[in-house]
Design a protein around this motif. Sequence first.
Motif, PDB file in Angstrom:
ATOM      1  N   ASP A 234      69.630  15.256  58.599  1.00  0.00           N
ATOM      2  CA  ASP A 234      70.222  15.407  57.410  1.00  0.00           C
ATOM      3  C   ASP A 234      69.614  16.411  56.321  1.00  0.00           C
ATOM      4  O   ASP A 234      70.180  17.250  55.830  1.00  0.00           O
ATOM      5  CB  ASP A 234      70.950  14.113  56.818  1.00  0.00           C
ATOM      6  CG  ASP A 234      72.010  13.573  57.542  1.00  0.00           C
ATOM      7  OD1 ASP A 234      72.804  14.311  58.193  1.00  0.00           O
ATOM      8  OD2 ASP A 234      72.543  12.521  57.472  1.00  0.00           O
ATOM      9  N   ARG A 235      68.427  15.685  56.373  1.00  0.00           N
ATOM     10  CA  ARG A 235      67.286  16.333  55.382  1.00  0.00           C
ATOM     11  C   ARG A 235      67.093  17.752  55.596  1.00  0.00           C
ATOM     12  O   ARG A 235      67.382  18.804  54.819  1.00  0.00           O
ATOM     13  CB  ARG A 235      66.028  15.674  55.140  1.00  0.00           C
ATOM     14  CG  ARG A 235      64.956  16.315  54.255  1.00  0.00           C
ATOM     15  CD  ARG A 235      65.493  16.450  52.966  1.00  0.00           C
ATOM     16  NE  ARG A 235      64.174  16.990  52.203  1.00  0.00           N
ATOM     17  CZ  ARG A 235      64.676  17.861  50.998  1.00  0.00           C
ATOM     18  NH1 ARG A 235      65.789  17.926  50.428  1.00  0.00           N
ATOM     19  NH2 ARG A 235      63.578  18.003  50.290  1.00  0.00           N
ATOM     20  N   GLU A 237      69.390  19.806  57.309  1.00  0.00           N
ATOM     21  CA  GLU A 237      70.495  20.511  57.352  1.00  0.00           C
ATOM     22  C   GLU A 237      70.726  20.790  55.965  1.00  0.00           C
ATOM     23  O   GLU A 237      71.265  21.849  55.304  1.00  0.00           O
ATOM     24  CB  GLU A 237      71.770  19.509  57.906  1.00  0.00           C
ATOM     25  CG  GLU A 237      71.409  19.462  59.495  1.00  0.00           C
ATOM     26  CD  GLU A 237      72.789  18.744  59.768  1.00  0.00           C
ATOM     27  OE1 GLU A 237      73.175  18.634  61.096  1.00  0.00           O
ATOM     28  OE2 GLU A 237      73.500  17.831  58.874  1.00  0.00           O
ATOM     29  N   GLN A 238      70.592  20.111  54.817  1.00  0.00           N
ATOM     30  CA  GLN A 238      70.802  20.164  53.518  1.00  0.00           C
ATOM     31  C   GLN A 238      69.869  21.320  53.024  1.00  0.00           C
ATOM     32  O   GLN A 238      70.200  22.308  52.029  1.00  0.00           O
ATOM     33  CB  GLN A 238      70.102  18.878  52.775  1.00  0.00           C
ATOM     34  CG  GLN A 238      71.090  17.610  52.914  1.00  0.00           C
ATOM     35  CD  GLN A 238      70.421  16.411  52.380  1.00  0.00           C
ATOM     36  OE1 GLN A 238      69.361  16.441  51.769  1.00  0.00           O
ATOM     37  NE2 GLN A 238      71.185  15.501  52.478  1.00  0.00           N
ATOM     38  N   LEU A 239      68.586  21.609  53.532  1.00  0.00           N
ATOM     39  CA  LEU A 239      67.717  22.501  53.150  1.00  0.00           C
ATOM     40  C   LEU A 239      68.232  23.840  53.806  1.00  0.00           C
ATOM     41  O   LEU A 239      67.933  24.994  53.017  1.00  0.00           O
ATOM     42  CB  LEU A 239      66.253  22.448  53.626  1.00  0.00           C
ATOM     43  CG  LEU A 239      65.577  21.308  52.988  1.00  0.00           C
ATOM     44  CD1 LEU A 239      64.191  20.778  53.421  1.00  0.00           C
ATOM     45  CD2 LEU A 239      65.439  21.588  51.327  1.00  0.00           C
ATOM     46  N   GLY A 241      71.308  24.596  55.382  1.00  0.00           N
ATOM     47  CA  GLY A 241      72.809  25.016  55.601  1.00  0.00           C
ATOM     48  C   GLY A 241      73.162  24.935  56.965  1.00  0.00           C
ATOM     49  O   GLY A 241      74.321  25.451  57.606  1.00  0.00           O
ATOM     50  N   ASP A 243      74.314  23.131  60.750  1.00  0.00           N
ATOM     51  CA  ASP A 243      74.979  21.826  61.351  1.00  0.00           C
ATOM     52  C   ASP A 243      74.113  21.912  62.696  1.00  0.00           C
ATOM     53  O   ASP A 243      74.674  22.724  63.695  1.00  0.00           O
ATOM     54  CB  ASP A 243      76.349  21.890  61.491  1.00  0.00           C
ATOM     55  CG  ASP A 243      76.899  20.805  62.074  1.00  0.00           C
ATOM     56  OD1 ASP A 243      76.178  19.712  62.311  1.00  0.00           O
ATOM     57  OD2 ASP A 243      78.219  20.565  62.386  1.00  0.00           O
ATOM     58  N   GLU A 254      76.652  11.360  62.683  1.00  0.00           N
ATOM     59  CA  GLU A 254      76.295  11.086  61.554  1.00  0.00           C
ATOM     60  C   GLU A 254      75.516   9.900  61.311  1.00  0.00           C
ATOM     61  O   GLU A 254      74.394  10.021  60.487  1.00  0.00           O
ATOM     62  CB  GLU A 254      77.822  10.481  60.826  1.00  0.00           C
ATOM     63  CG  GLU A 254      78.508  11.832  60.381  1.00  0.00           C
ATOM     64  CD  GLU A 254      80.077  11.412  59.972  1.00  0.00           C
ATOM     65  OE1 GLU A 254      80.131  10.178  59.898  1.00  0.00           O
ATOM     66  OE2 GLU A 254      80.946  12.132  59.921  1.00  0.00           O
ATOM     67  N   SER A 258      71.381  10.651  60.063  1.00  0.00           N
ATOM     68  CA  SER A 258      70.972  10.136  58.644  1.00  0.00           C
ATOM     69  C   SER A 258      69.436   9.456  58.885  1.00  0.00           C
ATOM     70  O   SER A 258      69.011   8.912  57.860  1.00  0.00           O
ATOM     71  CB  SER A 258      72.249   8.938  58.156  1.00  0.00           C
ATOM     72  OG  SER A 258      72.104   8.082  59.313  1.00  0.00           O
TER      73      SER A 258
END
Length: 268
Positions: A234-235, A237-239, A241, A243, A254, A258
């Motif tokens: 997730d980290r 992916e946040q940086l 964009g 998936d 999910e 996480s």
Amino acid sequence: MNSKTKYTIIAVVVLIAIQFVRWYVEEGLETKVITGDSTVVASNQIYLPTSTTGNIIYHNNYSLSYHEKFEQAEWVAYELKRDHLSNKKFKRPLFYQDESIKTKSAHWANFKNSGYDKGHLCPAGDRKFTKQAHDETFLTSNISPQEHQFNSGIWNRLEQKVRYWAKKYNGVFVITGGVLTDNLNTIGNEKVAVPKYFYKVLLDNNNGKIKMLAFLVPHQNSNKPLYEFVVSVDRVEQLTGIDFFPQIEDEVEEKLESLDSYKGWSFR
């Protein structure tokens, strides 16, 4: 049988064969299609991430999503199986531009006198099972500017650890790249971006139970143990964009993405 009928039959057979191969890949099964001295590993497309650019290129031995703005791939993905590992030694070819990309990938000359290595994203050492597979990693779409001490230091340690896991678990799916953001330093006339972080995301699904592991490594050499760079998927992916595993059932995806634990992965 006249020539026209003969060629019609041949064409029908070829079309049926093509459709069969496409069906086999789409069903998520691993198959190998031999084309000359090249081995197309269909499993290199099973767990592909999303692309923020829509510019996905399928090479024989890895796939990538090219980001023209940063003149490099935002990710390179491939499966590394136990039988891909080899001690064969091949002469290093010259780097060459990727003509599969409409605008072509950045020229290797951008790196000249830049102070940065041409850092492989899919390492040549992961593709030594044939000369063609090895040489394909020298496309400039598969490189990113890396400081030499980083490239030969902690990044090399991580690449070797991935090979260890590929042997131990009989294969891992690997996704790797630099974190591409605005206001990065650049090199060369084409302004090839220099990432401040590099990531590597792994998936193992060889015993029917999926496990994931992600690394986020600052672009500088370090003597710290590799597990200190473990983060959640997730980290990353946040940086970025991106998936990473959209094919996996949402609930499973999910939960696994996480986690920032390396439980289940041997670091010995």
